[in-house]
Design an enzyme around this catalytic site. Sequence first.
Site, PDB file in Angstrom:
ATOM      1  N   GLU A   1       1.021  -1.212   0.183  1.00  0.00           N
ATOM      2  CA  GLU A   1      -0.082   0.211  -0.115  1.00  0.00           C
ATOM      3  C   GLU A   1       0.961   1.343   0.032  1.00  0.00           C
ATOM      4  O   GLU A   1       2.046   1.354   0.845  1.00  0.00           O
ATOM      5  CB  GLU A   1      -0.825   0.062   1.249  1.00  0.00           C
ATOM      6  CG  GLU A   1      -2.004  -1.050   1.351  1.00  0.00           C
ATOM      7  CD  GLU A   1      -3.399  -0.632   0.496  1.00  0.00           C
ATOM      8  OE1 GLU A   1      -3.041   0.535  -0.090  1.00  0.00           O
ATOM      9  OE2 GLU A   1      -4.161  -1.422   0.476  1.00  0.00           O
TER      10      GLU A   1
ATOM     11  N   ASP B   1      -6.868   1.849  -8.493  1.00  0.00           N
ATOM     12  CA  ASP B   1      -5.610   2.276  -7.815  1.00  0.00           C
ATOM     13  C   ASP B   1      -4.289   1.299  -8.308  1.00  0.00           C
ATOM     14  O   ASP B   1      -4.692   0.049  -8.877  1.00  0.00           O
ATOM     15  CB  ASP B   1      -5.409   1.936  -6.401  1.00  0.00           C
ATOM     16  CG  ASP B   1      -5.914   0.650  -5.698  1.00  0.00           C
ATOM     17  OD1 ASP B   1      -6.942  -0.100  -6.381  1.00  0.00           O
ATOM     18  OD2 ASP B   1      -5.022   0.239  -4.743  1.00  0.00           O
TER      19      ASP B   1
HETATM   20 ZN   LIG Z   1      -6.020  -1.461  -3.696  1.00  0.00          ZN
END
Ligand SMILES: [Zn+2]
Length: 257
Positions: free
Chosen positions: A123, A171
């Site tokens: 992340e 994303d």
């Molecule tokens: Zn994601």
Amino acid sequence: MSRQSPTLVRLMQRSAALLLVLLLAACASAPPRNPLATWVPSPNYDIRRPVIIVLHFTDQHSAQESLDTLRTRNSGGPVSAHYLIGNDGHIYQLVADQLRAWHAGGGRWGTITDLNSASIGIELDNDGHTPFAQAQIDSLLQLLGDLTTRLHIPRTQIIGHEDLAPGRKNDPGPLFPWQQLATAGFGLWPQAPLAEPPTDFDPWMALALIGYSLDNRVAAVQSFHDHYRGVIPASEQLDEMDRQILYQLSRQIEATP
Ligand SMILES: [Zn+2]
């Protein structure tokens, strides 16, 4: 039945309790065995290794907020990742590399349908609208170097969350610097110069060869554009530049031993 002293009874109770604790501890660390089979253990094994790395943005406003989300049973359901990289480049690890973090969810990449089992999830602390900080990308490059070397993950096998889940995820988005990663030797990226593909070239076959699911072709094109074209006007079609990129990528994949 013999009479026993209170002291002896207490000792026996303590011993029984200790034995139970030891048994439970042994059960907790013993590998699960299939009752259908006879256990004939071999020493010739090691831990499973992930084969792909998935990059995300957090879509939140601080690393601390994301650390909280990734470590609690939040309202959207429990999620996690192996690593979180702060906007300032600080690298946090939340789940051990050999364990299965809950970061990818449903999706597909090539023939892989359980991405959480197959991958390392990273992340990046980013709200999805702001360019990624250079300190953060520098740390990511360092981490990718470590993971691909130590876990023997091919350096081309680095994808975005939206690549494996077109239409459901967006994303790390069109602002993510995939070309900078490619310059450092990570990810699949078309080598220049691009060339005109032959007339019988099928760009959809190439998109599937790279790994994209074609269940929703419009969504696959969007994810492909975010990854390989960056910020361009939204389009549901593959244009001439896409065809050339896809032709070059398919040639690179086919040339890989
Ligand atoms: Zn994601």
